[in-house]
Design a protein around this motif. Structure first.
Motif, PDB file in Angstrom:
ATOM      1  N   ILE A  56       0.875  -1.265   0.015  1.00 55.06           N
ATOM      2  CA  ILE A  56      -0.120  -0.041  -0.033  1.00 55.06           C
ATOM      3  C   ILE A  56       0.903   1.312   0.016  1.00 55.06           C
ATOM      4  O   ILE A  56       0.533   2.027  -0.757  1.00 55.06           O
ATOM      5  N   ILE A  57       2.002   1.197   1.010  1.00 54.91           N
ATOM      6  CA  ILE A  57       2.738   2.304   0.987  1.00 54.91           C
ATOM      7  C   ILE A  57       3.567   2.539  -0.315  1.00 54.91           C
ATOM      8  O   ILE A  57       3.871   3.694  -1.028  1.00 54.91           O
ATOM      9  N   ARG A  58       4.074   1.646  -0.982  1.00 54.61           N
ATOM     10  CA  ARG A  58       4.750   1.607  -2.152  1.00 54.61           C
ATOM     11  C   ARG A  58       3.757   2.293  -3.295  1.00 54.61           C
ATOM     12  O   ARG A  58       4.365   2.938  -4.008  1.00 54.61           O
ATOM     13  N   GLU A  59       2.602   1.806  -3.332  1.00 53.41           N
ATOM     14  CA  GLU A  59       1.618   2.495  -4.357  1.00 53.41           C
ATOM     15  C   GLU A  59       1.129   3.841  -3.952  1.00 53.41           C
ATOM     16  O   GLU A  59       0.860   4.485  -5.078  1.00 53.41           O
ATOM     17  N   ARG A  60       1.127   4.173  -2.761  1.00 50.95           N
ATOM     18  CA  ARG A  60       0.671   5.316  -2.368  1.00 50.95           C
ATOM     19  C   ARG A  60       1.833   6.451  -1.989  1.00 50.95           C
ATOM     20  O   ARG A  60       1.638   7.449  -1.419  1.00 50.95           O
ATOM     21  N   THR A  61       2.889   6.282  -2.462  1.00 53.04           N
ATOM     22  CA  THR A  61       4.025   7.250  -2.190  1.00 53.04           C
ATOM     23  C   THR A  61       3.884   8.561  -2.640  1.00 53.04           C
ATOM     24  O   THR A  61       4.385   9.428  -1.831  1.00 53.04           O
ATOM     25  N   LYS A  62       3.526   8.636  -3.681  1.00 52.98           N
ATOM     26  CA  LYS A  62       3.133  10.179  -4.212  1.00 52.98           C
ATOM     27  C   LYS A  62       2.141  10.880  -3.263  1.00 52.98           C
ATOM     28  O   LYS A  62       2.337  12.231  -2.826  1.00 52.98           O
ATOM     29  N   ILE A  64       1.551  10.041  -0.351  1.00 49.25           N
ATOM     30  CA  ILE A  64       2.274  10.259   1.138  1.00 49.25           C
ATOM     31  C   ILE A  64       3.291  11.602   1.015  1.00 49.25           C
ATOM     32  O   ILE A  64       3.056  12.481   1.720  1.00 49.25           O
ATOM     33  N   GLY A  65       3.812  11.620  -0.225  1.00 45.41           N
ATOM     34  CA  GLY A  65       4.709  12.975  -0.460  1.00 45.41           C
ATOM     35  C   GLY A  65       3.849  13.990  -0.483  1.00 45.41           C
ATOM     36  O   GLY A  65       4.113  15.231   0.087  1.00 45.41           O
ATOM     37  N   SER A  75       3.747  12.171  12.803  1.00 44.62           N
ATOM     38  CA  SER A  75       3.059  11.776  13.769  1.00 44.62           C
ATOM     39  C   SER A  75       1.575  11.379  13.104  1.00 44.62           C
ATOM     40  O   SER A  75       0.656  10.503  13.240  1.00 44.62           O
ATOM     41  N   GLN A  76       1.025  12.392  12.443  1.00 46.27           N
ATOM     42  CA  GLN A  76      -0.177  12.439  11.759  1.00 46.27           C
ATOM     43  C   GLN A  76      -0.526  11.155  10.854  1.00 46.27           C
ATOM     44  O   GLN A  76      -1.499  10.534  10.616  1.00 46.27           O
ATOM     45  N   LEU A  77       0.546  11.517  10.008  1.00 47.53           N
ATOM     46  CA  LEU A  77       0.535  10.287   8.802  1.00 47.53           C
ATOM     47  C   LEU A  77       0.521   8.955   9.614  1.00 47.53           C
ATOM     48  O   LEU A  77      -0.054   7.949   8.878  1.00 47.53           O
ATOM     49  N   LEU A  78       1.433   9.000  10.462  1.00 45.54           N
ATOM     50  CA  LEU A  78       1.312   7.432  11.209  1.00 45.54           C
ATOM     51  C   LEU A  78       0.195   7.172  11.798  1.00 45.54           C
ATOM     52  O   LEU A  78      -0.687   5.706  11.542  1.00 45.54           O
ATOM     53  N   GLY A  79      -0.595   7.911  12.447  1.00 41.15           N
ATOM     54  CA  GLY A  79      -2.054   7.990  12.705  1.00 41.15           C
ATOM     55  C   GLY A  79      -3.115   7.362  11.791  1.00 41.15           C
ATOM     56  O   GLY A  79      -4.033   6.641  12.155  1.00 41.15           O
ATOM     57  N   ALA A 158       6.522   4.844   5.984  1.00 38.62           N
ATOM     58  CA  ALA A 158       5.945   5.785   5.374  1.00 38.62           C
ATOM     59  C   ALA A 158       6.017   7.247   6.081  1.00 38.62           C
ATOM     60  O   ALA A 158       6.111   8.259   5.171  1.00 38.62           O
ATOM     61  N   SER A 159       5.881   7.217   7.148  1.00 35.09           N
ATOM     62  CA  SER A 159       5.859   8.554   8.036  1.00 35.09           C
ATOM     63  C   SER A 159       7.332   9.318   7.897  1.00 35.09           C
ATOM     64  O   SER A 159       7.480  10.502   8.024  1.00 35.09           O
ATOM     65  N   ARG A 160       8.422   8.492   7.459  1.00 35.98           N
ATOM     66  CA  ARG A 160       9.751   9.060   7.574  1.00 35.98           C
ATOM     67  C   ARG A 160      10.096   9.444   6.132  1.00 35.98           C
ATOM     68  O   ARG A 160      11.405   9.710   6.098  1.00 35.98           O
ATOM     69  N   LEU A 161       9.279   9.216   5.063  1.00 40.41           N
ATOM     70  CA  LEU A 161       9.622   9.343   4.088  1.00 40.41           C
ATOM     71  C   LEU A 161       9.735  10.950   3.560  1.00 40.41           C
ATOM     72  O   LEU A 161       9.104  11.824   4.177  1.00 40.41           O
ATOM     73  N   ASP A 162      10.960  11.220   3.012  1.00 38.51           N
ATOM     74  CA  ASP A 162      10.987  12.707   2.652  1.00 38.51           C
ATOM     75  C   ASP A 162      10.310  12.986   1.401  1.00 38.51           C
ATOM     76  O   ASP A 162      10.136  12.400   0.466  1.00 38.51           O
ATOM     77  N   PRO A 163       9.475  14.079   1.860  1.00 43.49           N
ATOM     78  CA  PRO A 163       8.316  14.526   0.931  1.00 43.49           C
ATOM     79  C   PRO A 163       8.858  14.867  -0.607  1.00 43.49           C
ATOM     80  O   PRO A 163       8.417  14.415  -1.577  1.00 43.49           O
TER      81      PRO A 163
END
Length: 171
Positions: A56-62, A64-65, A75-79, A158-163
């Motif tokens: 899911i995170i791989r497909e939604r990387t953009k 997330i960015g 923390s919000q993204l993790l939530g 995912a929360s640690r990804l650089d935007p």
């Protein structure tokens, strides 16, 4: 005279007390098997949810960015991902509960009186079942916590990804 090809039948007599002493042994063995299977199911759920969330995170990387570049905190993204896994766990619990009750109702309607050894668990040849609300709640809680545990690692990553890197990444 006894015919040579026929065997003699042997019978034994047991008291009611002797029969009743075997019931706790059988129930104890069933409890051990139940807890072992529950542990395996929890492990399967954690691994399955973890693998699912990695995809899911791989497909939604953009996405997330985009969320991170618009100001969403780590923390919000993790939530968000943990809330999503909680919902997934609750829906899984409810659908499993409904399916289980339907299957138990079908099994309860069947006549098992032909099974001699199953007579201890039957009432008039039918399986009688009862779902303890406390155990159902505990199982639901374990399932939801397992889903959260499985999603924790991928959600944290995912929360640690650089935007900037997440937005520039190709699928």
């Amino acid at each position: 005279a006894i015919e040579p090809h026929r065997e003699r039948c042997k019978f034994g007599v047991m008291t009611l007390e002797a029969h009743l002493t075997t019931i706790p042994v059988i129930l104890g063995a069933l409890h051990v098997v139940t807890w072992f299977v529950l542990g395996l199911f929890v492990l399967i759920v954690v691994i399955g949810i973890g693998n699912t969330y990695r995809m899911i995170i791989r497909e939604r990387t953009k996405e997330i960015g985009t969320m991170r570049s618009l100001g969403m905190q780590k923390s919000q993204l993790l939530g968000v991902f943990l809330a999503e896994s909680t919902l997934l766990g609750m829906l899984g619990m409810l659908s499993g509960l409904v399916l289980g009750v339907v299957l138990l109702a079908i099994a309860g309607a069947m006549d098992f009186s032909w099974m001699a050894l199953a007579g201890v668990f039957l009432e008039r040849g039918h399986l009688v079942w009862y779902l303890s609300p406390g155990l159902v709640s505990l199982a639901g809680l374990v399932l939801v916590l397992s889903a959260q545990l499985g999603a924790w690692g991928p959600a944290r990553a995912a929360s640690r990804l650089d935007p900037v890197q997440a937005l520039s990444q190709e699928k």
